[in-house]
Scaffold this motif. Sequence first.
Motif, PDB file in Angstrom:
ATOM      1  N   PHE A  34       8.458   0.362   9.897  1.00  0.00           N
ATOM      2  CA  PHE A  34       8.432   0.900   8.530  1.00  0.00           C
ATOM      3  C   PHE A  34       9.333   2.137   8.445  1.00  0.00           C
ATOM      4  CE2 PHE A  34       6.717   4.459   6.055  1.00  0.00           C
ATOM      5  CZ  PHE A  34       7.017   3.996   4.774  1.00  0.00           C
ATOM      6  N   HIS A  38      12.371   2.743   6.042  1.00  0.00           N
ATOM      7  CA  HIS A  38      12.248   3.847   5.076  1.00  0.00           C
ATOM      8  C   HIS A  38      13.437   4.801   5.199  1.00  0.00           C
ATOM      9  CE1 HIS A  38       9.932   6.097   2.228  1.00  0.00           C
ATOM     10  NE2 HIS A  38       9.775   7.159   3.009  1.00  0.00           N
ATOM     11  N   ASN A  42      16.151   5.585   2.380  1.00  0.00           N
ATOM     12  CA  ASN A  42      16.300   6.958   1.871  1.00  0.00           C
ATOM     13  C   ASN A  42      17.704   7.507   2.054  1.00  0.00           C
ATOM     14  OD1 ASN A  42      13.790   7.454   0.785  1.00  0.00           O
ATOM     15  ND2 ASN A  42      12.902   7.877   2.772  1.00  0.00           N
ATOM     16  N   ARG A  70       1.723  -1.213   0.629  1.00  0.00           N
ATOM     17  CA  ARG A  70       1.265   0.187   0.699  1.00  0.00           C
ATOM     18  C   ARG A  70      -0.141   0.276   1.286  1.00  0.00           C
ATOM     19  NH1 ARG A  70       3.735   2.141  -5.079  1.00  0.00           N
ATOM     20  NH2 ARG A  70       5.658   2.997  -4.233  1.00  0.00           N
ATOM     21  N   PHE A  77      -1.732   3.530   9.197  1.00  0.00           N
ATOM     22  CA  PHE A  77      -1.705   4.965   9.493  1.00  0.00           C
ATOM     23  C   PHE A  77      -3.101   5.454   9.887  1.00  0.00           C
ATOM     24  CE2 PHE A  77       2.447   5.437   7.251  1.00  0.00           C
ATOM     25  CZ  PHE A  77       3.083   6.223   8.196  1.00  0.00           C
ATOM     26  N   PHE A 125       1.576  16.125   6.707  1.00  0.00           N
ATOM     27  CA  PHE A 125       2.843  15.836   6.029  1.00  0.00           C
ATOM     28  C   PHE A 125       2.676  14.637   5.088  1.00  0.00           C
ATOM     29  CE2 PHE A 125       6.457  12.881   6.035  1.00  0.00           C
ATOM     30  CZ  PHE A 125       7.381  13.628   5.342  1.00  0.00           C
ATOM     31  N   LEU A 126       1.983  13.594   5.580  1.00  0.00           N
ATOM     32  CA  LEU A 126       1.862  12.380   4.762  1.00  0.00           C
ATOM     33  C   LEU A 126       1.133  12.656   3.458  1.00  0.00           C
ATOM     34  CD1 LEU A 126       1.199   9.415   7.198  1.00  0.00           C
ATOM     35  CD2 LEU A 126       3.069   9.699   5.564  1.00  0.00           C
ATOM     36  N   HIS A 129       3.510  14.438   1.271  1.00  0.00           N
ATOM     37  CA  HIS A 129       4.600  13.525   0.929  1.00  0.00           C
ATOM     38  C   HIS A 129       4.194  12.495  -0.135  1.00  0.00           C
ATOM     39  CE1 HIS A 129       8.293  11.428   1.442  1.00  0.00           C
ATOM     40  NE2 HIS A 129       7.720  10.335   1.892  1.00  0.00           N
ATOM     41  N   PHE A 133       6.147  12.194  -3.677  1.00  0.00           N
ATOM     42  CA  PHE A 133       6.996  11.068  -4.097  1.00  0.00           C
ATOM     43  C   PHE A 133       6.272   9.920  -4.790  1.00  0.00           C
ATOM     44  CE2 PHE A 133       9.840  13.361  -1.285  1.00  0.00           C
ATOM     45  CZ  PHE A 133      11.000  13.364  -2.028  1.00  0.00           C
ATOM     46  N   PRO A 134       5.507   9.084  -4.068  1.00  0.00           N
ATOM     47  CA  PRO A 134       4.958   7.909  -4.765  1.00  0.00           C
ATOM     48  C   PRO A 134       4.101   8.305  -5.968  1.00  0.00           C
ATOM     49  CG  PRO A 134       4.603   7.705  -2.407  1.00  0.00           C
ATOM     50  CD  PRO A 134       5.114   9.091  -2.655  1.00  0.00           C
ATOM     51  N   ARG A 138       8.119   9.795 -12.015  1.00  0.00           N
ATOM     52  CA  ARG A 138       9.587   9.778 -11.928  1.00  0.00           C
ATOM     53  C   ARG A 138      10.260   9.691 -13.295  1.00  0.00           C
ATOM     54  NH1 ARG A 138       9.782   4.444  -8.297  1.00  0.00           N
ATOM     55  NH2 ARG A 138       8.025   5.545  -7.432  1.00  0.00           N
ATOM     56  N   LEU A 156      13.667   8.338  -9.527  1.00  0.00           N
ATOM     57  CA  LEU A 156      13.207   8.742  -8.192  1.00  0.00           C
ATOM     58  C   LEU A 156      14.241   9.642  -7.501  1.00  0.00           C
ATOM     59  CD1 LEU A 156      10.708   8.317  -6.505  1.00  0.00           C
ATOM     60  CD2 LEU A 156      11.782   6.350  -5.449  1.00  0.00           C
ATOM     61  N   PHE A 164      13.671  18.845  -3.172  1.00  0.00           N
ATOM     62  CA  PHE A 164      14.397  19.468  -2.061  1.00  0.00           C
ATOM     63  C   PHE A 164      15.187  20.708  -2.481  1.00  0.00           C
ATOM     64  CE2 PHE A 164      14.042  15.091  -0.024  1.00  0.00           C
ATOM     65  CZ  PHE A 164      12.927  15.469   0.705  1.00  0.00           C
ATOM     66  N   LEU A 180       7.971  14.233  14.103  1.00  0.00           N
ATOM     67  CA  LEU A 180       7.944  12.762  14.109  1.00  0.00           C
ATOM     68  C   LEU A 180       8.888  12.222  15.185  1.00  0.00           C
ATOM     69  CD1 LEU A 180       7.084  10.062  12.790  1.00  0.00           C
ATOM     70  CD2 LEU A 180       9.003  10.319  11.217  1.00  0.00           C
ATOM     71  N   PHE A 221      16.331  11.812   8.727  1.00  0.00           N
ATOM     72  CA  PHE A 221      15.494  12.295   7.617  1.00  0.00           C
ATOM     73  C   PHE A 221      15.878  13.733   7.229  1.00  0.00           C
ATOM     74  CE2 PHE A 221      12.206   8.936   8.669  1.00  0.00           C
ATOM     75  CZ  PHE A 221      12.160   8.370   7.410  1.00  0.00           C
TER      76      PHE A 221
HETATM   77  C1  HEM Z   1      13.443  13.381   3.961  1.00  0.00           C
HETATM   78  C2  HEM Z   1      12.513  12.534   4.280  1.00  0.00           C
HETATM   79  C3  HEM Z   1      11.883  11.533   3.332  1.00  0.00           C
HETATM   80  C4  HEM Z   1      12.213  11.189   2.049  1.00  0.00           C
HETATM   81  C5  HEM Z   1      13.358  11.683   1.193  1.00  0.00           C
HETATM   82  C6  HEM Z   1      11.246  10.182   1.627  1.00  0.00           C
HETATM   83  C7  HEM Z   1      11.231   9.589   0.387  1.00  0.00           C
HETATM   84  C8  HEM Z   1      10.233   8.768  -0.086  1.00  0.00           C
HETATM   85  C9  HEM Z   1      10.192   8.203  -1.414  1.00  0.00           C
HETATM   86  C10 HEM Z   1      11.284   8.395  -2.447  1.00  0.00           C
HETATM   87  C11 HEM Z   1       9.051   7.477  -1.515  1.00  0.00           C
HETATM   88  C12 HEM Z   1       8.552   6.701  -2.750  1.00  0.00           C
HETATM   89  C13 HEM Z   1       9.019   5.274  -2.694  1.00  0.00           C
HETATM   90  C14 HEM Z   1       8.631   4.533  -3.963  1.00  0.00           C
HETATM   91  O1  HEM Z   1       7.664   4.932  -4.614  1.00  0.00           O
HETATM   92  O2  HEM Z   1       9.294   3.546  -4.255  1.00  0.00           O
HETATM   93  C15 HEM Z   1       8.355   7.573  -0.261  1.00  0.00           C
HETATM   94  C16 HEM Z   1       7.158   6.965   0.044  1.00  0.00           C
HETATM   95  C17 HEM Z   1       6.558   6.991   1.272  1.00  0.00           C
HETATM   96  N1  HEM Z   1       7.018   7.642   2.401  1.00  0.00           N
HETATM   97 FE1  HEM Z   1       8.677   8.776   2.529  1.00  0.00          FE
HETATM   98  N2  HEM Z   1      10.370   9.936   2.651  1.00  0.00           N
HETATM   99  C18 HEM Z   1      10.726  10.739   3.716  1.00  0.00           C
HETATM  100  C19 HEM Z   1      10.107  10.796   4.946  1.00  0.00           C
HETATM  101  C20 HEM Z   1       9.000  10.061   5.290  1.00  0.00           C
HETATM  102  C21 HEM Z   1       8.420  10.023   6.600  1.00  0.00           C
HETATM  103  C22 HEM Z   1       8.956  10.813   7.787  1.00  0.00           C
HETATM  104  C23 HEM Z   1       7.336   9.174   6.540  1.00  0.00           C
HETATM  105  C24 HEM Z   1       6.367   8.757   7.613  1.00  0.00           C
HETATM  106  C25 HEM Z   1       6.046   9.404   8.668  1.00  0.00           C
HETATM  107  C26 HEM Z   1       7.237   8.690   5.194  1.00  0.00           C
HETATM  108  C27 HEM Z   1       6.263   7.845   4.729  1.00  0.00           C
HETATM  109  C28 HEM Z   1       6.142   7.399   3.432  1.00  0.00           C
HETATM  110  C29 HEM Z   1       5.072   6.543   2.962  1.00  0.00           C
HETATM  111  C30 HEM Z   1       3.913   6.032   3.808  1.00  0.00           C
HETATM  112  C31 HEM Z   1       5.331   6.292   1.611  1.00  0.00           C
HETATM  113  C32 HEM Z   1       4.489   5.437   0.656  1.00  0.00           C
HETATM  114  C33 HEM Z   1       4.920   3.996   0.737  1.00  0.00           C
HETATM  115  C34 HEM Z   1       6.003   3.678  -0.240  1.00  0.00           C
HETATM  116  O3  HEM Z   1       5.813   3.910  -1.428  1.00  0.00           O
HETATM  117  O4  HEM Z   1       7.076   3.165   0.176  1.00  0.00           O
HETATM  118  N3  HEM Z   1       8.266   9.222   4.463  1.00  0.00           N
HETATM  119  N4  HEM Z   1       9.096   8.367   0.606  1.00  0.00           N
END
Ligand code: HEM
Length: 239
Positions: A34, A38, A42, A70, A77, A125-126, A129, A133-134, A138, A156, A164, A180, A221
């Motif tokens: 994943f 991801h 990104n 999700r 997790f 962090f999660l 995060h 974001f989610p 948006r 988004l 940021f 990580l 990242f």
């Molecule tokens: C600069 C670093 C990161 C950015 C810019 C980023 C960006 C995003 C964005 C834009 C979403 C929303 C996606 C959507 O709703 O369509 C998201 C969801 C998520 N991110 Fe990140 N992410 C980053 C790092 C991480 C890391 C390091 C992890 C895990 C350790 C992580 C885990 C998740 C999870 C579990 C979701 C929810 C699932 C999903 O909607 O896809 N992210 N992230």
Amino acid sequence: MTAVSLKERSGAAWNRSIAKKQIVALTGAVLVLFIIFHLAGNLLLLLGPETFNAYAGKLESLGPLLWVARIGLIVLFVSHIWLTILVTLENRRARGREYEVFDPKGGVHWATRYMIYTGLLLGLFLIVHILDFPLADRHGEAGTVVTAAGSQNLGLYGVAWNRFLNPLRDIFYILAVSALGMHLSHGFQSVFQSSGSDHTQFGGWINKLGIGLGVVVAVGFSAIPIYVIIRHNTLGIGL
Ligand code: HEM
């Protein structure tokens, strides 16, 4: 209690502990897939709003499937974190806390010792995060970017851009993704140990691959907040 039943009990406990370690390794391996997906998605942020929002739109168009993924991720997790805590506590009880924490030559690699701490930081962090974001709106203020030409909703991409612009958040993200990276580089090596593969012959390669994976994830990242800050502050570009 007889000697035999004591032996049986400790044997069963040992098997349960091995099973837990294998589930930690398996859930960790799926989470790595994943994370790579991801990261790749990104990094499209660096190509601009159209490309990134097109990718986000494709994910959104999955509809209920996205929610199934999700929920699957949450289960992964939570089980990964929960079982890791259980295994760590069991190890401490078995070895004695002092040995594990204070013996510098105990043969326990520093990354092993800090797995639990990097894991806990990642748990925190999660939570941040998911709120960032989610769960961000948006289509509303969160995704609206102020440029010289006025306000513009950039979906988004706009959410990421606005988030940021805050240096404290950038530092937190960079620390978390570095943790990580360390966590993954060690976890990668553990997968091979826990799956029982004899890796003496390939040990060096597995270590290098683990370190490589950690570096790619941490640097990849981190590039995103750094890109936003540099583009906004140093180059003086509004967007
Ligand atoms: C600069 C670093 C990161 C950015 C810019 C980023 C960006 C995003 C964005 C834009 C979403 C929303 C996606 C959507 O709703 O369509 C998201 C969801 C998520 N991110 Fe990140 N992410 C980053 C790092 C991480 C890391 C390091 C992890 C895990 C350790 C992580 C885990 C998740 C999870 C579990 C979701 C929810 C699932 C999903 O909607 O896809 N992210 N992230």
